[in-house]
Motif scaffolding. Structure first.
Motif, PDB file in Angstrom:
ATOM      1  N   THR A  89       0.854  -1.180   0.000  1.00  0.00           N
ATOM      2  CA  THR A  89       0.000   0.000   0.000  1.00  0.00           C
ATOM      3  C   THR A  89       0.895   1.237   0.000  1.00  0.00           C
ATOM      4  OG1 THR A  89      -0.076   0.142   2.406  1.00  0.00           O
ATOM      5  CG2 THR A  89      -1.758  -1.227   1.334  1.00  0.00           C
ATOM      6  N   ILE A  90       0.270   2.420  -0.135  1.00  0.00           N
ATOM      7  CA  ILE A  90       1.032   3.668  -0.077  1.00  0.00           C
ATOM      8  C   ILE A  90       1.766   3.768   1.253  1.00  0.00           C
ATOM      9  CG2 ILE A  90       0.861   6.184  -0.060  1.00  0.00           C
ATOM     10  CD1 ILE A  90      -1.575   5.928  -1.870  1.00  0.00           C
ATOM     11  N   ALA A  91       1.059   3.478   2.343  1.00  0.00           N
ATOM     12  CA  ALA A  91       1.666   3.572   3.668  1.00  0.00           C
ATOM     13  C   ALA A  91       2.848   2.624   3.801  1.00  0.00           C
ATOM     14  CB  ALA A  91       0.625   3.264   4.743  1.00  0.00           C
ATOM     15  N   GLU A  92       2.693   1.393   3.336  1.00  0.00           N
ATOM     16  CA  GLU A  92       3.781   0.416   3.443  1.00  0.00           C
ATOM     17  C   GLU A  92       4.987   0.844   2.617  1.00  0.00           C
ATOM     18  OE1 GLU A  92       1.031  -3.592   4.185  1.00  0.00           O
ATOM     19  OE2 GLU A  92       1.583  -2.964   2.148  1.00  0.00           O
ATOM     20  N   SER A  93       4.733   1.433   1.458  1.00  0.00           N
ATOM     21  CA  SER A  93       5.825   1.887   0.598  1.00  0.00           C
ATOM     22  C   SER A  93       6.634   2.994   1.273  1.00  0.00           C
ATOM     23  CB  SER A  93       5.252   2.380  -0.736  1.00  0.00           C
ATOM     24  OG  SER A  93       6.259   2.931  -1.537  1.00  0.00           O
ATOM     25  N   VAL A  94       5.933   3.971   1.863  1.00  0.00           N
ATOM     26  CA  VAL A  94       6.625   5.065   2.536  1.00  0.00           C
ATOM     27  C   VAL A  94       7.305   4.582   3.808  1.00  0.00           C
ATOM     28  CG1 VAL A  94       6.315   7.297   3.690  1.00  0.00           C
ATOM     29  CG2 VAL A  94       5.137   6.820   1.535  1.00  0.00           C
ATOM     30  N   GLU A  95       6.668   3.684   4.546  1.00  0.00           N
ATOM     31  CA  GLU A  95       7.284   3.152   5.762  1.00  0.00           C
ATOM     32  C   GLU A  95       8.565   2.391   5.446  1.00  0.00           C
ATOM     33  OE1 GLU A  95       4.231   0.983   7.775  1.00  0.00           O
ATOM     34  OE2 GLU A  95       3.397   2.790   8.713  1.00  0.00           O
ATOM     35  N   LYS A  96       8.592   1.722   4.311  1.00  0.00           N
ATOM     36  CA  LYS A  96       9.821   1.037   3.896  1.00  0.00           C
ATOM     37  C   LYS A  96      10.929   2.056   3.641  1.00  0.00           C
ATOM     38  CE  LYS A  96      11.734  -2.250   0.554  1.00  0.00           C
ATOM     39  NZ  LYS A  96      12.954  -1.454   0.347  1.00  0.00           N
ATOM     40  N   ALA A  97      10.579   3.156   2.999  1.00  0.00           N
ATOM     41  CA  ALA A  97      11.570   4.210   2.758  1.00  0.00           C
ATOM     42  C   ALA A  97      12.060   4.814   4.069  1.00  0.00           C
ATOM     43  CB  ALA A  97      10.974   5.293   1.864  1.00  0.00           C
ATOM     44  N   LEU A  98      11.140   4.999   5.026  1.00  0.00           N
ATOM     45  CA  LEU A  98      11.539   5.513   6.341  1.00  0.00           C
ATOM     46  C   LEU A  98      12.485   4.548   7.041  1.00  0.00           C
ATOM     47  CD1 LEU A  98       8.066   6.833   7.544  1.00  0.00           C
ATOM     48  CD2 LEU A  98      10.037   8.248   6.995  1.00  0.00           C
ATOM     49  N   ALA A  99      12.181   3.259   6.953  1.00  0.00           N
ATOM     50  CA  ALA A  99      13.023   2.247   7.587  1.00  0.00           C
ATOM     51  C   ALA A  99      14.399   2.202   6.931  1.00  0.00           C
ATOM     52  CB  ALA A  99      12.351   0.884   7.515  1.00  0.00           C
ATOM     53  N   ASP A 100      14.430   2.340   5.608  1.00  0.00           N
ATOM     54  CA  ASP A 100      15.710   2.322   4.890  1.00  0.00           C
ATOM     55  C   ASP A 100      16.593   3.485   5.303  1.00  0.00           C
ATOM     56  OD1 ASP A 100      14.930   0.044   3.583  1.00  0.00           O
ATOM     57  OD2 ASP A 100      14.366   1.056   1.712  1.00  0.00           O
TER      58      ASP A 100
END
Length: 276
Positions: A89-100
């Motif tokens: 989802t959009i949220a999961e995509s951005v959260e992955k970027a935050l985690a990276d």
């Protein structure tokens, strides 16, 4: 290298030497307006990225309308050509970027900041903000489609539209960076194109002529010459596929055909639009 259409009014395409002084004085891209009236016509959107925000096209915070759009599509997983278990989802995509980036993985907090913060000039914050806007625009346009489509003007805000257009360019040009200060003049002209299309849709008369919209779209495509060098005949196919995608929302309002002018080795691929 800039293409042959540089000195054209961003609204009507008339040849002119009158530049947007706000963009020019701030070191932003060269945007031309043939008259104060044409500059005023798009000023309600252009002023948000003029002056100090011009050189990097610093987009404003998420609006209430954009937040409502996001909420409509927040739980939909992107149907890209990936195995289902890898779709996000959009949220999961951005959260992955935050985690990276080793930052707190809290998408809702980032969205809240993006709705109110004045300081969004950081290139990485702008990239994430554009990611939310582009993904929302794509899903608002076609929540079930497997292929990205350019958003329709009536379904997207100006900032979602610009983010989606830039994303479609990046799809065909992965050599460009979503974080680097690229596609700036392209984004300015895309914002003006959305403004003209919206005014045309909202008008009961033809106050925005077909020709203005076509010249504005030509300016959008010509601005790609700032960052992309089409130097070989093999580039034409990639260029055609990309511009076909970008033209979809325009053709919903003005049906037109195109001619392409290519000059090998000069990095210029010119698009000329004609009403059908």
């Amino acid at each position: 290298m800039s293409g042959p259409l540089l000195h054209r009014c961003a609204v009507c395409g008339t040849s002119t030497e009158n530049r947007c002084s706000g963009c020019s004085k701030a070191g932003g891209p060269t945007i031309f307006f043939c008259s104060p009236d044409h500059q005023k016509l798009v000023w309600h959107n252009h002023k948000r990225v003029c002056r100090d925000k011009s050189a990097a096209f610093v987009a404003p915070p998420l609006s209430d309308v954009e937040y409502q759009h996001y909420r409509q599509v927040a739980d939909i997983k992107f149907p890209h050509a990936k195995p289902p278990e890898l779709r996000m989802t959009i949220a999961e995509s951005v959260e992955k970027a935050l985690a990276d980036r080793k930052l707190p993985k809290d998408f809702e907090r980032f969205v809240a900041i993006s709705r109110t913060a004045e300081d969004l000039a950081d290139s990485w914050k702008q990239m994430l903000l554009a990611r939310i806007r582009a993904d929302t625009a794509f899903l608002m346009t076609d929540p079930t489609g497997g292929v990205l489509k350019a958003p329709f003007v009536g379904s997207s805000t100006p900032w979602e539209f610009v983010a989606a257009f830039a994303d479609l360019v990046l799809l065909y040009h992965p050599e460009l960076s979503p974080i680097a200060n690229q596609l700036v003049r392209f984004k300015h002209h895309t914002l003006i194109l959305h403004t003209l299309l919206s005014l045309r849709l909202a008008s009961s008369s033809r106050e925005i002529p077909d020709d203005w919209i076509l010249r504005s779209f030509e300016n959008v495509v010509e601005a790609l010459n700032d960052d992309i060098k089409y130097q070989h005949m093999s580039d034409i196919h990639r260029f055609s596929k990309m511009t076909d995608l970008l033209s979809e929302p325009v053709k919903r309002i003005v049906d037109f055909e195109t001619d392409q002018g290519f000059f090998p080795g000069m990095g210029i691929l010119e698009l000329t639009c004609y009403p059908k």
